[in-house]
Structure formats: structure tokens, C-alpha cells
Motif scaffolding. Structure first.
Motif, PDB file in Angstrom:
ATOM      1  N   ASN A   1       0.805  -1.216   0.000  1.00 36.01           N
ATOM      2  CA  ASN A   1       0.000   0.000   0.000  1.00 36.01           C
ATOM      3  C   ASN A   1       0.841   1.271   0.000  1.00 36.01           C
ATOM      4  N   LEU A   2       2.146   1.136   0.161  1.00 41.08           N
ATOM      5  CA  LEU A   2       3.050   2.275   0.050  1.00 41.08           C
ATOM      6  C   LEU A   2       3.491   2.423  -1.403  1.00 41.08           C
ATOM      7  N   VAL A   3       3.506   3.664  -1.890  1.00 36.02           N
ATOM      8  CA  VAL A   3       4.079   3.908  -3.212  1.00 36.02           C
ATOM      9  C   VAL A   3       5.552   3.549  -3.154  1.00 36.02           C
ATOM     10  N   ARG A   4       6.024   2.794  -4.132  1.00 34.44           N
ATOM     11  CA  ARG A   4       7.419   2.369  -4.184  1.00 34.44           C
ATOM     12  C   ARG A   4       8.128   3.041  -5.350  1.00 34.44           C
ATOM     13  N   ALA A   5       9.285   3.629  -5.072  1.00 28.05           N
ATOM     14  CA  ALA A   5      10.074   4.228  -6.144  1.00 28.05           C
ATOM     15  C   ALA A   5      10.488   3.181  -7.170  1.00 28.05           C
ATOM     16  N   SER A   6      10.635   1.932  -6.734  1.00 26.02           N
ATOM     17  CA  SER A   6      11.024   0.867  -7.668  1.00 26.02           C
ATOM     18  C   SER A   6       9.939   0.613  -8.703  1.00 26.02           C
ATOM     19  N   ALA A   7       8.659   0.699  -8.300  1.00 28.77           N
ATOM     20  CA  ALA A   7       7.565   0.545  -9.262  1.00 28.77           C
ATOM     21  C   ALA A   7       7.520   1.727 -10.215  1.00 28.77           C
ATOM     22  N   LEU A   8       7.697   2.922  -9.670  1.00 27.01           N
ATOM     23  CA  LEU A   8       7.762   4.123 -10.492  1.00 27.01           C
ATOM     24  C   LEU A   8       8.922   4.010 -11.487  1.00 27.01           C
ATOM     25  N   GLY A   9      10.064   3.537 -10.985  1.00 27.17           N
ATOM     26  CA  GLY A   9      11.243   3.410 -11.831  1.00 27.17           C
ATOM     27  C   GLY A   9      11.090   2.370 -12.917  1.00 27.17           C
ATOM     28  N   GLU A  10      10.369   1.297 -12.622  1.00 24.94           N
ATOM     29  CA  GLU A  10      10.184   0.252 -13.628  1.00 24.94           C
ATOM     30  C   GLU A  10       9.409   0.775 -14.833  1.00 24.94           C
ATOM     31  N   ILE A  11       8.395   1.599 -14.563  1.00 25.55           N
ATOM     32  CA  ILE A  11       7.635   2.199 -15.662  1.00 25.55           C
ATOM     33  C   ILE A  11       8.492   3.241 -16.388  1.00 25.55           C
ATOM     34  N   GLY A  12       9.144   4.095 -15.613  1.00 25.92           N
ATOM     35  CA  GLY A  12       9.933   5.164 -16.208  1.00 25.92           C
ATOM     36  C   GLY A  12      11.148   4.680 -16.968  1.00 25.92           C
ATOM     37  N   TYR A  13      11.728   3.561 -16.516  1.00 29.08           N
ATOM     38  CA  TYR A  13      12.920   3.032 -17.188  1.00 29.08           C
ATOM     39  C   TYR A  13      12.631   2.741 -18.646  1.00 29.08           C
ATOM     40  N   SER A  14      11.504   2.086 -18.897  1.00 31.59           N
ATOM     41  CA  SER A  14      11.155   1.738 -20.273  1.00 31.59           C
ATOM     42  C   SER A  14      10.920   2.984 -21.118  1.00 31.59           C
ATOM     43  N   LEU A  15      10.344   4.029 -20.528  1.00 31.98           N
ATOM     44  CA  LEU A  15      10.118   5.267 -21.273  1.00 31.98           C
ATOM     45  C   LEU A  15      11.440   5.931 -21.646  1.00 31.98           C
ATOM     46  N   ILE A  16      12.344   6.027 -20.684  1.00 29.81           N
ATOM     47  CA  ILE A  16      13.653   6.625 -20.954  1.00 29.81           C
ATOM     48  C   ILE A  16      14.394   5.807 -22.001  1.00 29.81           C
ATOM     49  N   GLU A  17      14.319   4.498 -21.875  1.00 30.61           N
ATOM     50  CA  GLU A  17      14.977   3.600 -22.815  1.00 30.61           C
ATOM     51  C   GLU A  17      14.481   3.830 -24.245  1.00 30.61           C
ATOM     52  N   ASN A  18      13.189   4.181 -24.358  1.00 33.07           N
ATOM     53  CA  ASN A  18      12.587   4.423 -25.673  1.00 33.07           C
ATOM     54  C   ASN A  18      12.677   5.884 -26.111  1.00 33.07           C
ATOM     55  N   GLY A  19      13.405   6.693 -25.337  1.00 31.40           N
ATOM     56  CA  GLY A  19      13.592   8.093 -25.710  1.00 31.40           C
ATOM     57  C   GLY A  19      12.392   8.971 -25.452  1.00 31.40           C
ATOM     58  N   GLU A  20      11.487   8.549 -24.560  1.00 24.48           N
ATOM     59  CA  GLU A  20      10.292   9.337 -24.251  1.00 24.48           C
ATOM     60  C   GLU A  20      10.552  10.126 -22.965  1.00 24.48           C
ATOM     61  N   PHE A  21      10.977  11.376 -23.139  1.00 27.37           N
ATOM     62  CA  PHE A  21      11.358  12.212 -22.004  1.00 27.37           C
ATOM     63  C   PHE A  21      10.298  13.278 -21.739  1.00 27.37           C
ATOM     64  N   ASP A  22      10.326  13.819 -20.533  1.00 28.94           N
ATOM     65  CA  ASP A  22       9.456  14.945 -20.189  1.00 28.94           C
ATOM     66  C   ASP A  22       9.992  16.238 -20.785  1.00 28.94           C
ATOM     67  N   ASP A  23       9.074  17.139 -21.080  1.00 24.41           N
ATOM     68  CA  ASP A  23       9.449  18.503 -21.411  1.00 24.41           C
ATOM     69  C   ASP A  23      10.040  19.152 -20.160  1.00 24.41           C
ATOM     70  N   PRO A  24      11.105  19.942 -20.295  1.00 22.03           N
ATOM     71  CA  PRO A  24      11.713  20.568 -19.103  1.00 22.03           C
ATOM     72  C   PRO A  24      10.748  21.405 -18.281  1.00 22.03           C
ATOM     73  N   ASN A  25       9.656  21.864 -18.906  1.00 22.60           N
ATOM     74  CA  ASN A  25       8.693  22.711 -18.197  1.00 22.60           C
ATOM     75  C   ASN A  25       7.510  21.932 -17.639  1.00 22.60           C
ATOM     76  N   SER A  26       7.585  20.614 -17.633  1.00 20.32           N
ATOM     77  CA  SER A  26       6.471  19.828 -17.109  1.00 20.32           C
ATOM     78  C   SER A  26       6.267  20.115 -15.632  1.00 20.32           C
ATOM     79  N   THR A  27       5.022  20.014 -15.188  1.00 19.66           N
ATOM     80  CA  THR A  27       4.672  20.337 -13.804  1.00 19.66           C
ATOM     81  C   THR A  27       3.839  19.210 -13.215  1.00 19.66           C
ATOM     82  N   PRO A  28       3.765  19.123 -11.888  1.00 16.76           N
ATOM     83  CA  PRO A  28       2.898  18.115 -11.262  1.00 16.76           C
ATOM     84  C   PRO A  28       1.435  18.397 -11.578  1.00 16.76           C
ATOM     85  N   PHE A  29       0.601  17.365 -11.460  1.00 22.07           N
ATOM     86  CA  PHE A  29      -0.836  17.599 -11.524  1.00 22.07           C
ATOM     87  C   PHE A  29      -1.440  17.239 -10.173  1.00 22.07           C
ATOM     88  N   TYR A  30      -2.380  18.057  -9.724  1.00 21.90           N
ATOM     89  CA  TYR A  30      -2.865  17.959  -8.366  1.00 21.90           C
ATOM     90  C   TYR A  30      -4.283  17.406  -8.254  1.00 21.90           C
TER      91      TYR A  30
END
Length: 239
Positions: free
Chosen positions: A195-224
Motif C-alpha cells: 500500500n506504500l508507493v514504491r520508487a522501484s515501481a515508479l522506476g520500472e515504468i519510467g525506465y522503459s520510457l527513458i529507454e525508448n527516448g520518451e522524455f518529459d518537457d523541461p517545463n512539465s509540472t505536477p498535476f494535483y
């Protein structure tokens, strides 16, 4: 490729290091210390434990929300600073996606719930689908409901309309578990540690995006999803 992932969207502060889809290490603190005080110390300690420096990091992953307004801003500012300073890319992922990944083998609806106060939760609905490609995340997620801030009773009505079994996961479980058992038939819950958010789960999703060259825009912001409480109270007074 080595990536560093962090989540500070709730009272949990969590940091993970991954290399070639393998988890090198993770530190998760579930207390009420201010993230601005402890986050960089956690990052430094995890790097030292793995005999790495910030120069070894090839990309970054951070939670973009929903969650604590202050926590999200601290996390995003930290990762943007590290990313810009090292000229390495970053991606932002929803904490709800990370929670859903932790229950992705469940053969029904996956419903992450994060406490949003005032009898409401941040939530979404998912189905997990096994991947047939070895290089990808073993289970991919299909989002059935967009990221939402819902009254708990409203969410229960949506769940009932699906007429499927559902697993609830996230810090909202601790607050609403008994109520969900009473009002939501055919519901399930994971072990408490999931039930705790895990950085490892976040990283597993993000790793594949970075690997595929899908990066955030430098001006991206959180959504609330919800306005800050001070802003809501001000608007209420002005009515």
C-alpha cells in the motif's frame, strides 16, 4: 543504463536505483518528516551504498501526482535540478500508475486509492495485461478510468457498475478498508507493504520510457487534481 527514481507524493519518501531493469537498491521511509529535509540525504546514502555518484546516473524518474502539493513540488524540483545540472533526461509518472503496477497480476480491476482528505480519494481504475515481449515490463496496464479525485461513495458506485472483483491498493486502504468491505462486494486487498508507493515501481515504468527516448518537457509540472486547501477555503469565503 542506470536511473534514479523518487516519489514524494505522500508522507512516504522513497528512492530507488535501477540498472538494466534490475533493482539495485531502494530506501523507503514512511513517516512525517519533511521531504525537503530528508530527500537528498536518502539519495546520497543510496548512491554511496551502491558505490555510485550522481555522475553515474543516466536518467531520472519522479512522481507527477496526484498527492501532497508540497511533496510533489519538492520531488519535481529535486529531480529537475539533478536533471538540468547533469544534462540527463527525466520522466514523470503518476503515483497511481506505480501503485497499480504493484497489483498488476490481479485478475480483476485494480483500484489504487490515495487519501485526498474530506472523505475523498485520488484514484483510477486499471486492468493488467501480461507482456509477450521479454524486454518490456512483464505486465502492462490498461487504464479504465482517468485520474480522478472522487468521494469514496462515488467511487464505490463506479466499482459496482463494473460488476467485477476489485483490489484496492494505496494509503487510502488503511482509512477506508472497513467501509469498503461493508459497501463494496467482491473486494480484495494486498499485503500492507504494497500500500506504500514504491520508487522501484515508479522506476520500472519510467525506465522503459527513458529507454525508448520518451522524455518529459523541461517545463512539465505536477498535476494535483484538487486545488490547495487554502485556495478552496478562500473561494468558499468569497461566495
Amino acid at each position: 543504463m542506470i536511473i534514479l527514481a523518487i516519489d514524494s507524493s505522500s508522507k512516504v519518501a522513497t528512492v530507488a536505483l535501477m540498472k538494466n531493469h534490475k533493482l539495485l537498491g531502494e530506501i523507503t521511509l514512511n513517516d512525517k518528516k519533511e521531504h525537503s529535509v530528508i530527500l537528498m540525504n536518502i539519495i546520497d546514502n543510496l548512491l554511496k551504498l551502491n558505490n555510485l555518484t550522481i555522475d553515474d546516473i543516466d536518467g531520472y524518474v519522479v512522481s507527477k501526482g496526484p498527492g501532497s502539493f508540497t511533496g510533489l513540488r519538492i520531488g519535481m524540483a529535486t529531480i529537475k535540478g539533478l536533471s538540468f545540472g547533469s544534462n540527463k533526461p527525466y520522466v514523470s509518472i503518476s503515483s497511481l500508475d506505480a501503485l497499480a503496477l504493484s497489483a498488476s497480476n490481479f485478475d480483476g480491476i485494480i483500484c489504487p486509492i490515495m487519501d485526498a482528505l474530506r472523505n475523498s480519494v485520488y484514484t483510477s481504475l486499471y486492468k493488467g495485461h501480461p507482456s509477450l515481449v521479454a524486454s518490456e515490463i512483464p505486465v502492462t496496464l490498461e487504464r479504465l478510468l482517468d485520474f480522478s479525485a472522487l468521494d469514496i461513495d462515488e467511487l464505490i458506485e463506479i466499482i459496482k457498475s463494473k460488476n467485477e472483483k476489485v483490489i484496492f491498493i494505496g494509503d487510502g486502504v488503511d482509512k477506508y478498508k472497513d467501509y469498503l468491505i461493508e459497501h463494496c462486494p467482491n473486494c480484495y486487498f494486498p499485503p500492507n507493504h504494497l500500500n506504500l508507493v514504491r520508487a522501484s515501481a515508479l522506476g520500472e515504468i519510467g525506465y522503459s520510457l527513458i529507454e525508448n527516448g520518451e522524455f518529459d518537457d523541461p517545463n512539465s509540472t505536477p498535476f494535483y487534481l484538487k486545488k490547495p486547501q487554502a485556495e478552496r477555503e478562500y473561494e468558499q469565503r468569497m461566495k
